[in-house]
Scaffold this active site. Structure first.
Site, short mmCIF file in Angstrom:
data_model
loop_
_atom_site.label_atom_id
_atom_site.label_comp_id
_atom_site.label_asym_id
_atom_site.label_seq_id
_atom_site.Cartn_x
_atom_site.Cartn_y
_atom_site.Cartn_z
N LYS A 239 0.83 -1.22 0.00
CA LYS A 239 0.00 0.00 0.00
C LYS A 239 0.86 1.27 0.00
CE LYS A 239 -1.98 -1.16 3.93
NZ LYS A 239 -1.31 -2.45 4.17
N ARG B 108 -9.85 0.44 8.45
CA ARG B 108 -9.42 -0.92 8.77
C ARG B 108 -10.55 -1.75 9.37
NH1 ARG B 108 -3.62 0.40 8.71
NH2 ARG B 108 -2.45 -1.52 8.93
N ARG C 127 11.35 -5.58 5.14
CA ARG C 127 11.06 -4.15 4.95
C ARG C 127 12.03 -3.28 5.75
NH1 ARG C 127 5.07 -1.96 5.50
NH2 ARG C 127 5.11 -2.95 7.55
N ARG D 190 11.03 -1.44 11.33
CA ARG D 190 9.94 -1.10 12.24
C ARG D 190 9.84 -2.13 13.35
NH1 ARG D 190 4.74 0.08 8.48
NH2 ARG D 190 3.76 -1.00 10.25
N ARG E 222 -0.86 -8.99 13.63
CA ARG E 222 -1.39 -8.04 12.65
C ARG E 222 -2.15 -8.77 11.55
NH1 ARG E 222 4.01 -5.47 11.19
NH2 ARG E 222 2.91 -4.32 9.58
P1 ADP Z 1 2.12 -1.94 3.23
O1 ADP Z 1 2.11 -0.43 3.26
O2 ADP Z 1 0.92 -2.50 2.52
O3 ADP Z 1 2.33 -2.55 4.57
P2 ADP Z 1 4.72 -1.65 1.88
O4 ADP Z 1 4.44 -0.76 0.72
O5 ADP Z 1 5.43 -1.07 3.04
O6 ADP Z 1 3.35 -2.38 2.35
O7 ADP Z 1 5.51 -2.94 1.33
C1 ADP Z 1 5.92 -3.99 2.21
C2 ADP Z 1 7.31 -4.46 1.80
O8 ADP Z 1 7.21 -5.18 0.56
C3 ADP Z 1 8.31 -3.34 1.57
O9 ADP Z 1 9.58 -3.79 2.00
C4 ADP Z 1 8.27 -3.12 0.05
O10 ADP Z 1 9.52 -2.65 -0.44
C5 ADP Z 1 7.97 -4.51 -0.46
N1 ADP Z 1 7.11 -4.53 -1.66
C6 ADP Z 1 6.10 -3.66 -1.95
N2 ADP Z 1 5.51 -4.00 -3.13
C7 ADP Z 1 6.14 -5.12 -3.58
C8 ADP Z 1 6.00 -5.95 -4.74
N3 ADP Z 1 5.06 -5.71 -5.67
N4 ADP Z 1 6.82 -7.00 -4.88
C9 ADP Z 1 7.77 -7.25 -3.93
N5 ADP Z 1 7.96 -6.52 -2.82
C10 ADP Z 1 7.16 -5.46 -2.63
P1 ADP Z 2 0.87 -2.02 7.67
O1 ADP Z 2 2.18 -1.91 7.01
O2 ADP Z 2 0.73 -3.21 8.54
O3 ADP Z 2 -0.27 -1.92 6.78
P2 ADP Z 2 0.54 0.66 8.93
O4 ADP Z 2 1.78 1.46 8.88
O5 ADP Z 2 -0.59 1.02 8.03
O6 ADP Z 2 0.91 -0.88 8.79
O7 ADP Z 2 -0.03 0.66 10.43
C1 ADP Z 2 0.80 0.34 11.53
C2 ADP Z 2 -0.04 0.21 12.78
O8 ADP Z 2 -0.69 1.47 13.06
C3 ADP Z 2 -1.19 -0.80 12.73
O9 ADP Z 2 -0.75 -2.12 13.03
C4 ADP Z 2 -2.13 -0.24 13.79
O10 ADP Z 2 -1.67 -0.56 15.09
C5 ADP Z 2 -1.99 1.25 13.60
N1 ADP Z 2 -3.00 1.77 12.66
C6 ADP Z 2 -2.77 2.25 11.41
N2 ADP Z 2 -3.92 2.60 10.82
C7 ADP Z 2 -4.91 2.35 11.72
C8 ADP Z 2 -6.33 2.47 11.70
N3 ADP Z 2 -6.98 2.94 10.62
N4 ADP Z 2 -7.02 2.10 12.81
C9 ADP Z 2 -6.39 1.64 13.90
N5 ADP Z 2 -5.05 1.47 13.97
C10 ADP Z 2 -4.31 1.83 12.90
#
Ligand code: ADP
Ligand code: ADP
Ligand code: ZN
Length: 216
Positions: free
Chosen positions: A13, A88, A127, A160, A171
């Protein structure tokens, strides 16, 4: 365009939202990034949120929704936004609709990035994030040019705290129980665009663009 990006933890995302926002000239609003900035700054909000984030649980709605309401009211959201990390839960989705309606807005599209669960742990464990600008990398899939340094700003990359295997498990459970039902919810509203997230970062972006009628 007012867009929500959904998908399980590690789906990509943040990675996609960042590029989309730059191309569409709208802000990328990540609830996780806002919480982490508050934790780093030691604010009251950060201290409260960290109690939940460190365990992989959701931060309570009263805190999260007040925060997002203020953020969406800022001037830079007038022409659109890419919202990453909210809603969420179904409750948050209903609340978001009401917040937007108050501001005379509505969602145009909800992009769901679909990734098989068995790939997510490797994505999350590998990551790395820039301490300075939040740019996201992956040790194998998307490494920085110089190990440990951000390509964009030279900042230090860190892992992280909630990207540890035990917290990841919780999660993913929270996602399955509370967030996955949003796919059917938005499908029913006719807003859902689902893309295959199990392809290269660039090909995922191309598919999102096709669905939005947008060539990047
Ligand atoms: P989210 O915000 O949904 O948690 P991230 O964008 O942080 O996900 O991506 C999670 C990890 O996977 C990061 O280390 C990112 O560089 C990697 N990643 C993101 N998209 C892809 C993809 N299409 N293929 C492989 N790795 C990816
Ligand atoms: P991910 O890479 O797992 O998608 P995010 O960076 O979006 O993680 O979120 C990290 C953490 O922040 C979540 O595990 C949760 O604890 C909190 N968080 C983020 N967005 C929300 C939301 N909309 N409602 C409640 N908690 C949230
Ligand atoms: Zn950086």
């Amino acid at each position: 365009m007012n867009i929500v990006l959904m998908g399980p933890p590690g789906a990509g995302k943040g990675t996609q939202a960042d590029v989309m926002a730059r191309n569409l000239f709208v802000p990328h609003i990540s609830t996780g990034d806002i919480f982490r900035a508050n934790i780093k700054a030691g604010t009251e909000l950060g201290q409260l949120a960290n109690q939940y984030i460190s365990k992989g649980d959701l931060v309570p709605d009263e805190v999260t929704l007040a925060m997002i309401k203020d953020r969406l009211a800022e001037d830079d959201c007038a022409k659109g936004f890419i919202l990453d990390g909210l809603p969420r839960t179904i409750g948050q989705a209903d609340a978001l609709e009401a917040i937007l309606a108050e501001q005379g807005k509505q969602l145009d599209k909800v992009v769901n990035i679909d990734v098989p669960e068995e790939l997510l742990i490797a994505r999350l464990c590998g990551r790395r994030v820039c301490r300075n600008c939040s740019q996201t990398y992956h040790l194998e899939n998307n490494p920085p040019t110089e190990p440990g340094r951000c390509d964009e700003c030279g900042g230090e990359l860190y892992q992280r705290a909630d990207d540890s295997e035990e917290t990841i498990k919780n999660r993913l459970e929270v996602y399955r129980a509370q967030s996955e039902p949003l796919i059917a919810y938005y499908e029913q509203k006719g807003l859902l665009l689902s893309v295959n997230g199990n392809q290269t970062i660039n090909n995922v972006l191309v598919d999102i663009g096709k669905g939005l009628g947008q060539s990047w």
